[in-house]
Every structure is written in structure tokens, then in C-alpha cells.
Design a protein around this motif. Structure first.
Motif, PDB file in Angstrom:
ATOM      1  N   UNK A   1       0.814  -1.217   0.000  1.00  0.00           N
ATOM      2  CA  UNK A   1       0.000   0.000   0.000  1.00  0.00           C
ATOM      3  C   UNK A   1       0.847   1.265   0.000  1.00  0.00           C
ATOM      4  N   UNK A   2       2.183   1.057   0.030  1.00  0.00           N
ATOM      5  CA  UNK A   2       3.139   2.169   0.012  1.00  0.00           C
ATOM      6  C   UNK A   2       2.975   3.091   1.229  1.00  0.00           C
ATOM      7  N   UNK A   3       2.608   2.501   2.362  1.00  0.00           N
ATOM      8  CA  UNK A   3       2.542   3.265   3.604  1.00  0.00           C
ATOM      9  C   UNK A   3       3.954   3.465   4.138  1.00  0.00           C
ATOM     10  N   UNK A   4       4.223   4.617   4.680  1.00  0.00           N
ATOM     11  CA  UNK A   4       5.512   4.858   5.313  1.00  0.00           C
ATOM     12  C   UNK A   4       5.444   4.441   6.775  1.00  0.00           C
ATOM     13  N   UNK A   5       6.586   4.158   7.401  1.00  0.00           N
ATOM     14  CA  UNK A   5       6.577   3.836   8.834  1.00  0.00           C
ATOM     15  C   UNK A   5       5.942   4.940   9.674  1.00  0.00           C
ATOM     16  N   UNK A   6       6.189   6.198   9.316  1.00  0.00           N
ATOM     17  CA  UNK A   6       5.594   7.296  10.078  1.00  0.00           C
ATOM     18  C   UNK A   6       4.078   7.318   9.938  1.00  0.00           C
ATOM     19  N   UNK A   7       3.570   6.932   8.763  1.00  0.00           N
ATOM     20  CA  UNK A   7       2.122   6.864   8.582  1.00  0.00           C
ATOM     21  C   UNK A   7       1.523   5.782   9.474  1.00  0.00           C
ATOM     22  N   UNK A   8       2.199   4.643   9.566  1.00  0.00           N
ATOM     23  CA  UNK A   8       1.713   3.565  10.439  1.00  0.00           C
ATOM     24  C   UNK A   8       1.755   4.020  11.896  1.00  0.00           C
ATOM     25  N   UNK A   9       2.804   4.756  12.272  1.00  0.00           N
ATOM     26  CA  UNK A   9       2.876   5.308  13.629  1.00  0.00           C
ATOM     27  C   UNK A   9       1.689   6.229  13.897  1.00  0.00           C
ATOM     28  N   UNK A  10       1.348   7.061  12.927  1.00  0.00           N
ATOM     29  CA  UNK A  10       0.216   7.963  13.081  1.00  0.00           C
ATOM     30  C   UNK A  10      -1.091   7.223  13.271  1.00  0.00           C
ATOM     31  N   UNK A  11      -1.295   6.140  12.511  1.00  0.00           N
ATOM     32  CA  UNK A  11      -2.510   5.330  12.664  1.00  0.00           C
ATOM     33  C   UNK A  11      -2.551   4.701  14.049  1.00  0.00           C
ATOM     34  N   UNK A  12      -1.386   4.246  14.512  1.00  0.00           N
ATOM     35  CA  UNK A  12      -1.299   3.646  15.844  1.00  0.00           C
ATOM     36  C   UNK A  12      -1.702   4.643  16.925  1.00  0.00           C
ATOM     37  N   UNK A  13      -1.222   5.894  16.796  1.00  0.00           N
ATOM     38  CA  UNK A  13      -1.595   6.936  17.754  1.00  0.00           C
ATOM     39  C   UNK A  13      -3.092   7.204  17.700  1.00  0.00           C
ATOM     40  N   UNK A  14      -3.652   7.246  16.487  1.00  0.00           N
ATOM     41  CA  UNK A  14      -5.079   7.469  16.345  1.00  0.00           C
ATOM     42  C   UNK A  14      -5.908   6.400  17.030  1.00  0.00           C
ATOM     43  N   UNK A  15      -5.480   5.137  16.914  1.00  0.00           N
ATOM     44  CA  UNK A  15      -6.206   4.046  17.576  1.00  0.00           C
ATOM     45  C   UNK A  15      -6.113   4.170  19.093  1.00  0.00           C
ATOM     46  N   UNK A  16      -4.964   4.618  19.598  1.00  0.00           N
ATOM     47  CA  UNK A  16      -4.832   4.802  21.038  1.00  0.00           C
ATOM     48  C   UNK A  16      -5.753   5.917  21.533  1.00  0.00           C
ATOM     49  N   UNK A  17      -5.881   6.981  20.758  1.00  0.00           N
ATOM     50  CA  UNK A  17      -6.801   8.069  21.128  1.00  0.00           C
ATOM     51  C   UNK A  17      -8.236   7.544  21.152  1.00  0.00           C
ATOM     52  N   UNK A  18      -8.615   6.744  20.150  1.00  0.00           N
ATOM     53  CA  UNK A  18      -9.963   6.160  20.133  1.00  0.00           C
ATOM     54  C   UNK A  18     -10.172   5.247  21.334  1.00  0.00           C
ATOM     55  N   UNK A  19      -9.121   4.485  21.696  1.00  0.00           N
ATOM     56  CA  UNK A  19      -9.226   3.614  22.871  1.00  0.00           C
ATOM     57  C   UNK A  19      -9.495   4.444  24.124  1.00  0.00           C
ATOM     58  N   UNK A  20      -8.780   5.572  24.251  1.00  0.00           N
ATOM     59  CA  UNK A  20      -8.992   6.447  25.410  1.00  0.00           C
ATOM     60  C   UNK A  20     -10.414   6.999  25.438  1.00  0.00           C
ATOM     61  N   UNK A  21     -10.936   7.335  24.255  1.00  0.00           N
ATOM     62  CA  UNK A  21     -12.311   7.847  24.175  1.00  0.00           C
ATOM     63  C   UNK A  21     -13.301   6.795  24.666  1.00  0.00           C
ATOM     64  N   UNK A  22     -13.123   5.555  24.230  1.00  0.00           N
ATOM     65  CA  UNK A  22     -14.036   4.491  24.665  1.00  0.00           C
ATOM     66  C   UNK A  22     -13.862   4.199  26.153  1.00  0.00           C
ATOM     67  N   UNK A  23     -12.606   4.195  26.632  1.00  0.00           N
ATOM     68  CA  UNK A  23     -12.387   3.986  28.069  1.00  0.00           C
ATOM     69  C   UNK A  23     -13.094   5.063  28.894  1.00  0.00           C
ATOM     70  N   UNK A  24     -13.153   6.282  28.362  1.00  0.00           N
ATOM     71  CA  UNK A  24     -13.756   7.380  29.115  1.00  0.00           C
ATOM     72  C   UNK A  24     -15.261   7.207  29.302  1.00  0.00           C
ATOM     73  N   UNK A  25     -15.877   6.309  28.522  1.00  0.00           N
ATOM     74  CA  UNK A  25     -17.307   6.053  28.694  1.00  0.00           C
ATOM     75  C   UNK A  25     -17.588   5.326  30.009  1.00  0.00           C
ATOM     76  N   UNK A  26     -16.692   4.472  30.430  1.00  0.00           N
ATOM     77  CA  UNK A  26     -16.824   3.807  31.724  1.00  0.00           C
ATOM     78  C   UNK A  26     -17.702   2.583  31.755  1.00  0.00           C
ATOM     79  N   UNK A  27     -18.380   2.246  30.642  1.00  0.00           N
ATOM     80  CA  UNK A  27     -19.245   1.061  30.622  1.00  0.00           C
ATOM     81  C   UNK A  27     -18.426  -0.179  30.272  1.00  0.00           C
ATOM     82  N   UNK A  28     -18.965  -1.361  30.607  1.00  0.00           N
ATOM     83  CA  UNK A  28     -18.233  -2.598  30.337  1.00  0.00           C
ATOM     84  C   UNK A  28     -17.991  -2.803  28.847  1.00  0.00           C
TER      85      UNK A  28
END
Length: 485
Positions: free
Chosen positions: A261-288
Motif C-alpha cells: 500500500x506504500x505506507x511509510x513507517x511514520x504513517x503507520x505510527x500515526x494510525x497507531x496513535x489514532x487508535x490509542x486516542x480512540x481507545x482512550x475515548x471508549x475507556x472514558x465512557x466507563x461502561x463494560x
């Protein structure tokens, strides 16, 4: 034949091909072995190729290397023209991001006239041999390819001139022109220059002396799938337990997909950060349900955290900026997840029901603990790097080239804490336990995901503080022991 030079613009490395033995003229499908080596260098980031011809003798060959080293900039690669190797084997050394001094070695310790012995410890060549220089306890063999970092070019030139004088006066015994690069490796190691051991792995790199051996060596190259080896070696060999067995066992498939897909390592790093932010958003809901989804995103974010480094090694698109961004992204993702967990736990415990029970203090304590651990780790690595830079003058005093036996640094067994650590390193189970004790990022992400999905943030932070505290104590003891040994 006079020395010849081929130049390509826009590249920083230079190469010296020693065509000083009759075997350089042996035939192969691509012409001669010398032609084959030159063609391989054109496929690598090498700017200048200097060919030193046969006829001058060992002393003249070494002085020629000294002359080239003194006018070169960037890294300098030395290799013999009688070498039959995979191009990928040369790339292991030449395309390494550090651009430092290194030698291509094989774990096959079968010594021969074209396979001098070396001893490798902690990824470095600590003793090297020739027909004159002996290496007790050798555990590998040198395969003829030596790269010298720009900072060591002056040392290389001085060593080459010294060796030329010793060879011309017969003080190194019956050494021959085929040993020129072997002798230079001996000189660099004994002068205190740090020489990285670039492991050959399943690839082939063999020097040959006759046509049958050349034909056999060329035939053996087809036994190895270079593309597969390149993908397999993109995975770190010294990673943590969770990363090794639960991620790296299948992540190369994602690496191949990212490359297509011709992704650069920095692009993959950016996607990884985005997923962590989404994880934090879901954790902030507090439901199981939100906790479970957040845990899944944390694990996927870590998978991509492994993939970005593997992709960089696979495509060899290294950069200092990328390495710094990757390290900073790891800290950012982890602390964002901490915040999300604390918000979610607080939201589910109002003041009438006991309040958040100090969850923010626990979150801050976990952050501080991780900062302390990283400070201990990186400050120690910085101190080691400083010691290596001045090691030739005090930490590792130069050893004479006239000493026939090189005992290196492992003649005396270590005792105490370091001795125990070395003995444990030989046991597979103990070695993996040591890796897990330090709570690397893979284990931390797994710990966060499991405790958040099945329990709550308070359990997560309690586990991080308990295990992280043990890891910090282990690190401190180890660093102190190493620093005072």
C-alpha cells in the motif's frame, strides 16, 4: 592494472573492492566474480567504488586502503572481489541505519583460511583473528565484509599503514594478501573501535579460491529466498515475550500489506496513535462494553506500533526523525490511555457512591513511575554511548597488533549479580522471565487491555504500579551492577 573508481551522485557511502587475489577473475554467470560484486554494489547506496587490483602485495594493498580512507567521507565498505554473497547479506551491513562500523559475521564457527575466527558478545565483535592472530573461545566467523563509520576512518588509515609496515618487515608471520580485510578488522577491534556484528543469519557469504568452489557457492545462493529472509529479519530478535509470541508471529503479513500500500513507517505510527486516542475515548465512557472495545483498540494500536518498526527495517526507510517520533508516540499513547481510563472510572463513581477513590492520583503515579523507568534506561544508554566514544583511551585500551593471541574482554568470568545474569541468560525460561520482569511496552499494553476489559481502571493502575515498581528496582540493581563492574 591501475586502481579504478566508479562514482554515482547523491549517495554517501564508498566501497573498496580488493581484487588482489586470482580468484577475483573466476567466472560466473555475470562475468567474473569481480563483475558480480560490482553489480551488487550498484544495487546498494554506494557512491564510489574503488577497485584495488592484484600485483602490489599485502603492504601495497593496505597502503591503498589507507589512502582511500583519508580522502573519503561518509562510511567506507571494504570487501574482497572473491566474495560470493547474497545482495541482501551486503545490505544487512551497508543499509543499516546507524552507518557505524560493523563486520559481516556468521554464527557458523567453522574456521578456515577464508573464514577467520571472531568472538561476538552483546552484538559486538570483541576479538578477531587472522593466520597470525589467535582468538580463544571464538563463537563466529568473519565473512570478509567490513564497514567503517566516518568517525573511525582516521583510525582505519593509521591501522592500515601500521599493518603494511608490519607485513613488509615480516613481523606478522606468513600473512598473505587474502587477509588484508581480516587484518584491518583485527586492528580496529584492538584499537578500541566498537565493531557491530552484522549477523548473516540464513543468508550466504563465502570467499572462494577456485572455480569449483565458486560454482558451488553461486549455486547455493538459490537455496535461500532473499525476500522472505528480508521480511523475517525485519522482526526484532530481542523483543519482549508478548511482542515475540503474540504479535511478531503474524505481524509480517501486515508489514507486507503496508509495503504494498506504500505506507511509510511514520504513517503507520500515526494510525497507531489514532487508535490509542480512540481507545482512550471508549475507556472514558466507563461502561463494560466500552472498556472491552477500548482494550481491543489498545492491542491493535500496539500491533501497529510493532509494524512501523518492522516496516522501516523491511523497506530500509530509516530516519532519525522517524525513530524519535516512534519513541515519543509510545509515551503519548500510553499516557492518553491512562487519562481515558481515569475519566471513565471517575464517571462511574459519583460522590454519593464513594467517589473515584483517588483514581487520578493513581494515574499520575503510574505516569511518573514510567517516566522514572525511562529516565533510568535512557540515561544509562547515554552514559554507555559516551564511554564508547572515549573507550579507545581509557575504557578499552588499545592492544598491540604484535600480540598473537587476543583474549579480548571475556577471559575472566563475571561474578556476583552480572555473573548470575549471564548464567540465567543461557536458560530459555529464565531469559524470557528476565524480559518480562522489566515490563516492556508489549507487556504493559497487554496488562492494560486485560485488566481494563475484565476489571476496572483501579485494578489496571494497581497492577501497573506494582509490576512497574518491581521493574524499576530490577533496572536500578542491574544498571548499578554494570556501571561498577
Amino acid at each position: 592494472m591501475p586502481e579504478s573508481t566508479t562514482t554515482r551522485e547523491g549517495l554517501t557511502a564508498a566501497a573498496v573492492v580488493l581484487a588482489t587475489t586470482p580468484a577475483a577473475r573466476l567466472s560466473c554467470a555475470d562475468g567474473t566474480l569481480l563483475d558480480r560484486v560490482n553489480d551488487q554494489l550498484l544495487m546498494l547506496p554506494v557512491r564510489d567504488v574503488h577497485v584495488v587490483p592484484q600485483g602490489g602485495g599485502l603492504g601495497a594493498d593496505l597502503r591503498g586502503v589507507a589512502k582511500i580512507a583519508r580522502i573519503s567521507t561518509g562510511t567506507l565498505v571494504l570487501l574482497p572481489a572473491d566474495l560470493v554473497a547474497h545482495t541482501e547479506a551486503l545490505a544487512v551491513l551497508v543499509e543499516h541505519p546507524s552507518r557505524n562500523t560493523g563486520a559481516l559475521v556468521s554464527a557458523d564457527a567453522t574456521v578456515g583460511p577464508l573464514r577467520p575466527p571472531v568472538r561476538v558478545e552483546n552484538g559486538r565483535v570483541v576479538a578477531a583473528g587472522s593466520s597470525y592472530h589467535l582468538v580463544p573461545e571464538a563463537n563466529a566467523t568473519f565473512r570478509g565484509v567490513l564497514q567503517v563509520g566516518e568517525a573511525a576512518l582516521g583510525t582505519l588509515a593509521d591501522i592500515a599503514d601500521e599493518l603494511a609496515e608490519l607485513a613488509d618487515t615480516g613481523r606478522l608471520g606468513p600473512v598473505t594478501p587474502i587477509e588484508a580485510i581480516d587484518l584491518l578488522l583485527v586492528g580496529l577491534v584492538r584499537s578500541g573501535v566498537g565493531v557491530r556484528a552484522a549477523q548473516l543469519g540464513p543468508l550466504h557469504a563465502d570467499r572462494v579460491a577456485a572455480q569449483p568452489a565458486a560454482d558451488l557457492a553461486v549455486t547455493r545462493l538459490s537455496d535461500v529466498d532473499e525476500a522472505k529472509v528480508r521480511l523475517d529479519t525485519a522482526v526484532k530478535v530481542d523483543d519482549g515475550f508478548f511482542a515475540t509470541f503474540f504479535v511478531s508471529s503474524w505481524s509480517p503479513h501486515l508489514v507486507r500489506l503496508a509495503a504494498r500500500l506504500k505506507l511509510t513507517p511514520n504513517a503507520v505510527t500515526g494510525i497507531s496513535v489514532g487508535l490509542a486516542v480512540l481507545a482512550a475515548v471508549w475507556f472514558s465512557e466507563g461502561t463494560r462494553g466500552a472498556q472491552i472495545l477500548g482494550a481491543a483498540l489498545v492491542l491493535l494500536s500496539f500491533v501497529l506500533d510493532c509494524v512501523d518498526g518492522q516496516l522501516a527495517r523491511y523497506t530500509r526507510t530509516f530516519s532519525r526523525l522517524g525513530a524519535w517520533v516512534d519513541a515519543m508516540a509510545d509515551r503519548l499513547k500510553e499516557y492518553i490511555v491512562y487519562v481515558g481510563l481515569a475519566i471513565g472510572y471517575s464517571a462511574g463513581h459519583d460522590a454519593a457512591n464513594g467517589g473515584p477513590e483517588g483514581i487520578w492520583r493513581m494515574a499520575v503515579a503510574a505516569m511518573i513511575l514510567q517516566m522514572l523507568r525511562h529516565m533510568v534506561d535512557f540515561s544509562y544508554k547515554g552514559a554507555v554511548a559516551d564511554a564508547r566514544r572515549v573507550g579507545a583511551t581509557w575504557a578499552r585500551p588499545p592492544r598491540s597488533l604484535l600480540e598473537s593471541e587476543d583474549v579480548g574482554r571475556s577471559a575472566v568470568p563475571r561474578r556476583g549479580v552480572l555473573g548470575l545474569a549471564q548464567r540465567l541468560e543461557r536458560e530459555t525460561v529464565a531469559r524470557w522471565l528476565k524480559k518480562m520482569i522489566v515490563l516492556p511496552i508489549g507487556e504493559r499494553m497487554a496488562l492494560i487491555a486485560i485488566t481494563a476489559a475484565f476489571f476496572n481502571a483501579k485494578v489496571t493502575f494497581t497492577a501497573l504500579l506494582a509490576w512497574g515498581g518491581l521493574a524499576l528496582l530490577y533496572q536500578l540493581v542491574g544498571r548499578i551492577a554494570r556501571s561498577t563492574s
